[in-house]
Design a protein around this motif. Structure first.
Motif, PDB file in Angstrom:
ATOM      1  N   THR A 114       6.542 152.056 141.477  1.00  0.00           N
ATOM      2  CA  THR A 114       5.740 151.801 142.679  1.00  0.00           C
ATOM      3  C   THR A 114       4.625 150.804 142.352  1.00  0.00           C
ATOM      4  O   THR A 114       4.515 150.335 141.215  1.00  0.00           O
ATOM      5  CB  THR A 114       5.088 153.097 143.197  1.00  0.00           C
ATOM      6  OG1 THR A 114       3.975 153.439 142.332  1.00  0.00           O
ATOM      7  CG2 THR A 114       6.059 154.268 143.232  1.00  0.00           C
ATOM      8  N   GLU A 115       3.787 150.544 143.338  1.00  0.00           N
ATOM      9  CA  GLU A 115       2.645 149.640 143.114  1.00  0.00           C
ATOM     10  C   GLU A 115       1.602 150.283 142.209  1.00  0.00           C
ATOM     11  O   GLU A 115       0.696 149.603 141.705  1.00  0.00           O
ATOM     12  CB  GLU A 115       2.018 149.215 144.452  1.00  0.00           C
ATOM     13  CG  GLU A 115       1.159 150.256 145.139  1.00  0.00           C
ATOM     14  CD  GLU A 115       1.958 151.365 145.847  1.00  0.00           C
ATOM     15  OE1 GLU A 115       1.330 152.307 146.364  1.00  0.00           O
ATOM     16  OE2 GLU A 115       3.215 151.282 145.888  1.00  0.00           O
ATOM     17  N   GLY A 142       4.773 147.429 138.760  1.00  0.00           N
ATOM     18  CA  GLY A 142       6.080 147.905 139.208  1.00  0.00           C
ATOM     19  C   GLY A 142       7.063 146.792 139.513  1.00  0.00           C
ATOM     20  O   GLY A 142       8.206 146.799 139.046  1.00  0.00           O
ATOM     21  N   LYS A 143       6.632 145.807 140.287  1.00  0.00           N
ATOM     22  CA  LYS A 143       7.546 144.720 140.658  1.00  0.00           C
ATOM     23  C   LYS A 143       7.964 143.911 139.431  1.00  0.00           C
ATOM     24  O   LYS A 143       9.109 143.481 139.319  1.00  0.00           O
ATOM     25  CB  LYS A 143       6.901 143.822 141.714  1.00  0.00           C
ATOM     26  CG  LYS A 143       6.836 144.494 143.091  1.00  0.00           C
ATOM     27  CD  LYS A 143       6.374 143.544 144.181  1.00  0.00           C
ATOM     28  CE  LYS A 143       6.457 144.242 145.540  1.00  0.00           C
ATOM     29  NZ  LYS A 143       6.011 143.352 146.638  1.00  0.00           N
ATOM     30  N   PHE A 162      12.005 149.144 143.186  1.00  0.00           N
ATOM     31  CA  PHE A 162      10.594 149.229 143.574  1.00  0.00           C
ATOM     32  C   PHE A 162      10.513 149.909 144.944  1.00  0.00           C
ATOM     33  O   PHE A 162      11.109 149.448 145.916  1.00  0.00           O
ATOM     34  CB  PHE A 162       9.960 147.838 143.664  1.00  0.00           C
ATOM     35  CG  PHE A 162       8.507 147.874 144.079  1.00  0.00           C
ATOM     36  CD1 PHE A 162       7.506 148.057 143.144  1.00  0.00           C
ATOM     37  CD2 PHE A 162       8.147 147.762 145.426  1.00  0.00           C
ATOM     38  CE1 PHE A 162       6.177 148.116 143.521  1.00  0.00           C
ATOM     39  CE2 PHE A 162       6.823 147.820 145.814  1.00  0.00           C
ATOM     40  CZ  PHE A 162       5.824 147.996 144.860  1.00  0.00           C
ATOM     41  N   SER A 164      13.839 151.128 149.010  1.00  0.00           N
ATOM     42  CA  SER A 164      13.299 150.134 148.083  1.00  0.00           C
ATOM     43  C   SER A 164      13.048 148.787 148.745  1.00  0.00           C
ATOM     44  O   SER A 164      13.585 148.484 149.807  1.00  0.00           O
ATOM     45  CB  SER A 164      14.224 149.980 146.870  1.00  0.00           C
ATOM     46  OG  SER A 164      15.453 149.422 147.258  1.00  0.00           O
ATOM     47  N   ALA A 169      11.631 142.970 144.691  1.00  0.00           N
ATOM     48  CA  ALA A 169      10.570 142.918 143.674  1.00  0.00           C
ATOM     49  C   ALA A 169      10.285 141.468 143.306  1.00  0.00           C
ATOM     50  O   ALA A 169      10.509 141.039 142.178  1.00  0.00           O
ATOM     51  CB  ALA A 169      10.976 143.726 142.454  1.00  0.00           C
TER      52      ALA A 169
END
Length: 375
Positions: A124-125, A168-169, A180, A212, A215
């Motif tokens: 995740t972020e 995350g990305k 992601f 999702s 990303a």
């Protein structure tokens, strides 16, 4: 309090790393418990899917540094947890059922080894990844000499030597995670996965993909600097890498290099040299060979054979928190390369990490059955 909570819901098995105040760091108890659940469920015909997550703001921040520091004056105080962890890493990489990591927070060092090898790793972020071991006089372990050495170009050397942080990305873009998902969608995704009654990977994948996002990384990402990283981090020695990297720092648009260089120059010279050699060897080694090598390196480093830097690094970072480590030797040029070669040499057969060779003996080779348990 249980450090690992295992739950059985229908045909899904859930693991929660449950030391939130300690950022779910890896202790002897955590490794043993995790291994027991994974072995039990791999052999359970009713278990289709394994989910693993961390309680609190971390997935897992890696090895318990205080545990290593506290054992510094007792010979091989941490041998058991090291043996168990690397043995378990092999099983996580080669697990026979689909595993999914839900990583909504810190995943560093050994903690990230519970995420990256899984069939599905959802970030995740809020996810932060790094392998910062070299900076404290240690080396990139828990299978990462295998994982990082297989990244495109020389990104592996870069991440291992600098301890660079990825979000995350970036993890998905680098191939270190598979999906992601925004953190606010994670609880709903988890519910959907728990309600699945299948081990079909294509079904699991399509469910995750519903939640999702692409990303895409921005121009400021370290991944967009790959050509420059490949140029500098392909050099033969740590000295040459730093020299080449320094030469790029003064060029326009390369202001990002200065803080990275500063970090490299503050890191343990011994830790940097061991790490580079290990990553380079890792390119030619199988997963089992990498883990056996990492086991030797860790035991020798904890025995202070190359130097006592690892304990000095932990002291400066987490004990006294003065961030002023006194490395010995203090420069790259003073590191004895012959001494380094020594710590890479194989142990006697019965003292090596015992990784199972066939499906028939898949869960053999445990610490309890090794010569170490009786020493």
């Amino acid at each position: 309090m249980e450090v690992v909570v295992g739950e059985e819901v229908g045909n899904v098995r859930l693991i929660t790393l449950n030391r939130p105040r300690q950022l779910n760091v890896i202790s002897s108890q955590l490794v043993s418990s995790l291994a027991n659940y994974l072995e039990q469920w791999e052999n359970d015909h009713n278990a289709n899917l394994i989910l693993i997550k961390g309680a609190g703001r971390a997935f897992s921040a890696g090895g318990d540094l205080k545990m290593f520091y506290d054992g510094r004056n007792s010979k091989d105080a941490c041998l058991q947890v090291v043996y168990r962890m690397y043995w378990l890493c092999y099983h996580i990489h080669t697990y026979k059922k689909p595993q999914i990591a839900l990583v909504n927070g810190i995943a560093m060092g050994g903690g990230a080894s519970l995420m990256v090898p899984l069939k599905f790793s959802v970030v995740t972020e809020k996810t932060v990844f790094a392998t910062p071991e070299a900076s404290i006089g240690f080396h990139t372990d828990c299978g990462f000499s295998y994982i990082l050495s297989r990244l495109p170009g020389h990104l592996g050397e870069y991440f291992a030597l600098t301890g660079a942080r990825l979000n995350g990305k970036e993890l998905v873009a680098a191939g270190l995670a598979t999906h992601f998902v925004p953190s606010d969608k994670l609880p709903e995704l988890e519910q959907r996965l728990v309600s699945l009654n299948t081990a079909e990977e294509s079904v699991v994948k399509s469910v995750i993909e519903e939640f999702s996002m692409d990303a895409d990384v921005d121009e400021g990402s370290i991944l967009s600097k790959k050509a420059l990283i490949d140029e500098c981090f392909s050099k033969e020695s740590v000295e040459e890498i730093i020299e080449s990297f320094s030469g790029e720092a003064s060029k326009e648009a390369n202001e990002w290099i200065s803080p990275v260089l500063k970090g490299l120059k503050r890191s343990s010279p011994t830790g940097l040299k061991i790490t580079l050699k290990s990553i380079r060897e890792g390119r030619k080694q199988t997963l089992a060979e990498c883990l056996k090598k990492e086991f030797r390196l860790t035991i020798n480093i904890l025995r202070t054979i190359p130097s006592a830097d690892v304990y000095e690094g932990i002291r400066a970072l987490t004990i006294d928190k003065d961030n002023e480590p006194k490395w010995n030797p203090s420069t790259l040029g003073e590191v004895d390369n012959e001494k380094l070669d020594l710590i890479f040499q194989q142990f006697e057969d019965n003292l090596e990490l015992n990784i199972p060779e066939t499906v028939d003996n898949r869960w053999e080779g445990k610490f309890e059955n090794s010569i170490y348990a009786s020493l």
